[in-house]
Design a protein around this motif. Structure first.
Motif, PDB file in Angstrom:
ATOM      1  N   PRO A 230     105.452   8.863 127.823  1.00 51.20           N
ATOM      2  CA  PRO A 230     105.121   9.688 126.667  1.00 51.20           C
ATOM      3  C   PRO A 230     104.956   8.859 125.393  1.00 51.20           C
ATOM      4  N   ILE A 231     104.021   9.249 124.545  1.00 47.94           N
ATOM      5  CA  ILE A 231     103.831   8.612 123.245  1.00 47.94           C
ATOM      6  C   ILE A 231     105.019   8.962 122.357  1.00 47.94           C
ATOM      7  N   VAL A 232     105.318  10.246 122.250  1.00 45.94           N
ATOM      8  CA  VAL A 232     106.520  10.710 121.555  1.00 45.94           C
ATOM      9  C   VAL A 232     107.516  11.072 122.653  1.00 45.94           C
ATOM     10  N   PRO A 233     108.618  10.336 122.771  1.00 46.04           N
ATOM     11  CA  PRO A 233     109.575  10.586 123.848  1.00 46.04           C
ATOM     12  C   PRO A 233     110.065  12.039 123.875  1.00 46.04           C
ATOM     13  N   LEU A 234     110.361  12.508 125.059  1.00 52.46           N
ATOM     14  CA  LEU A 234     110.873  13.868 125.216  1.00 52.46           C
ATOM     15  C   LEU A 234     112.149  14.046 124.393  1.00 52.46           C
ATOM     16  N   ALA A 235     112.974  12.993 124.322  1.00 49.26           N
ATOM     17  CA  ALA A 235     114.224  13.046 123.558  1.00 49.26           C
ATOM     18  C   ALA A 235     113.982  13.212 122.057  1.00 49.26           C
ATOM     19  N   CYS A 236     112.754  12.933 121.632  1.00 50.65           N
ATOM     20  CA  CYS A 236     112.402  13.056 120.207  1.00 50.65           C
ATOM     21  C   CYS A 236     111.513  14.270 119.957  1.00 50.65           C
ATOM     22  N   GLY A 237     111.435  15.165 120.928  1.00 51.57           N
ATOM     23  CA  GLY A 237     110.665  16.381 120.756  1.00 51.57           C
ATOM     24  C   GLY A 237     109.253  16.334 121.296  1.00 51.57           C
ATOM     25  N   GLY A 238     108.882  15.238 121.957  1.00 55.42           N
ATOM     26  CA  GLY A 238     107.548  15.130 122.547  1.00 55.42           C
ATOM     27  C   GLY A 238     107.403  16.041 123.747  1.00 55.42           C
ATOM     28  N   GLY A 239     106.194  16.421 124.038  1.00 60.50           N
ATOM     29  CA  GLY A 239     105.928  17.300 125.169  1.00 60.50           C
ATOM     30  C   GLY A 239     105.374  16.547 126.355  1.00 60.50           C
TER      31      GLY A 239
ATOM     32  N   GLU B 129     108.849  -0.383 123.427  1.00 59.13           N
ATOM     33  CA  GLU B 129     108.715   0.856 122.646  1.00 59.13           C
ATOM     34  C   GLU B 129     110.047   1.613 122.581  1.00 59.13           C
ATOM     35  N   ALA B 130     110.772   1.656 123.695  1.00 60.29           N
ATOM     36  CA  ALA B 130     112.066   2.348 123.710  1.00 60.29           C
ATOM     37  C   ALA B 130     113.047   1.664 122.768  1.00 60.29           C
ATOM     38  N   GLN B 131     113.060   0.333 122.767  1.00 63.49           N
ATOM     39  CA  GLN B 131     113.950  -0.402 121.860  1.00 63.49           C
ATOM     40  C   GLN B 131     113.540  -0.180 120.409  1.00 63.49           C
ATOM     41  N   ARG B 132     112.255  -0.097 120.162  1.00 65.38           N
ATOM     42  CA  ARG B 132     111.763   0.140 118.804  1.00 65.38           C
ATOM     43  C   ARG B 132     112.186   1.518 118.309  1.00 65.38           C
ATOM     44  N   ILE B 133     112.124   2.505 119.183  1.00 62.36           N
ATOM     45  CA  ILE B 133     112.427   3.888 118.798  1.00 62.36           C
ATOM     46  C   ILE B 133     113.937   4.167 118.789  1.00 62.36           C
ATOM     47  N   PHE B 134     114.634   3.769 119.858  1.00 65.84           N
ATOM     48  CA  PHE B 134     116.045   4.114 120.016  1.00 65.84           C
ATOM     49  C   PHE B 134     117.017   3.003 119.623  1.00 65.84           C
TER      50      PHE B 134
ATOM     51  N   ARG C 279     100.550   7.921 127.652  1.00 69.19           N
ATOM     52  CA  ARG C 279      99.840   6.649 127.555  1.00 69.19           C
ATOM     53  C   ARG C 279     100.245   5.776 128.735  1.00 69.19           C
ATOM     54  N   LEU C 280      99.412   4.800 129.062  1.00 71.04           N
ATOM     55  CA  LEU C 280      99.699   3.873 130.148  1.00 71.04           C
ATOM     56  C   LEU C 280     100.328   2.617 129.574  1.00 71.04           C
ATOM     57  N   LEU C 281     101.478   2.244 130.115  1.00 68.70           N
ATOM     58  CA  LEU C 281     102.171   1.033 129.689  1.00 68.70           C
ATOM     59  C   LEU C 281     102.733   0.315 130.901  1.00 68.70           C
ATOM     60  N   CYS C 282     102.864  -0.984 130.795  1.00 74.78           N
ATOM     61  CA  CYS C 282     103.613  -1.708 131.820  1.00 74.78           C
ATOM     62  C   CYS C 282     105.097  -1.515 131.487  1.00 74.78           C
TER      63      CYS C 282
END
Length: 71
Positions: free
Chosen positions: A29-38, A55-60, A45-48
């Motif tokens: 997810p672009i906006v994580p489910l834990a942050c209200g993303g659907g 991205e998870a470290q950047r956000i959380f 998005r596609l990520l390795c």
């Protein structure tokens, strides 16, 4: 550019590292489910694995994500 990247060239929602990571990309997810993303397609998005962790470290935060990292 690999055949996997070609259709996604220039798309900000697709990031791959070199080598084998390109073949192991997954949908995240672009906006994580834990942050209200659907779970709709517009939030995917596609990520390795490495870019997803970045991205998870950047956000959380690195401390929070450290417990999920397997060494």
């Amino acid at each position: 550019m690999s055949f996997i990247e070609e259709p996604y060239a220039g798309n900000p929602h697709v990031r791959f590292c070199g080598g084998a990571a390109r073949r192991k990309a997954a949908a995240y997810p672009i906006v994580p489910l834990a942050c209200g993303g659907g779970s709709e397609v517009s939030n995917i998005r596609l990520l390795c694995k490495n870019h997803n962790l970045f991205e998870a470290q950047r956000i959380f935060g690195k401390e929070k994500m450290q417990s999920y990292i397997k060494v």
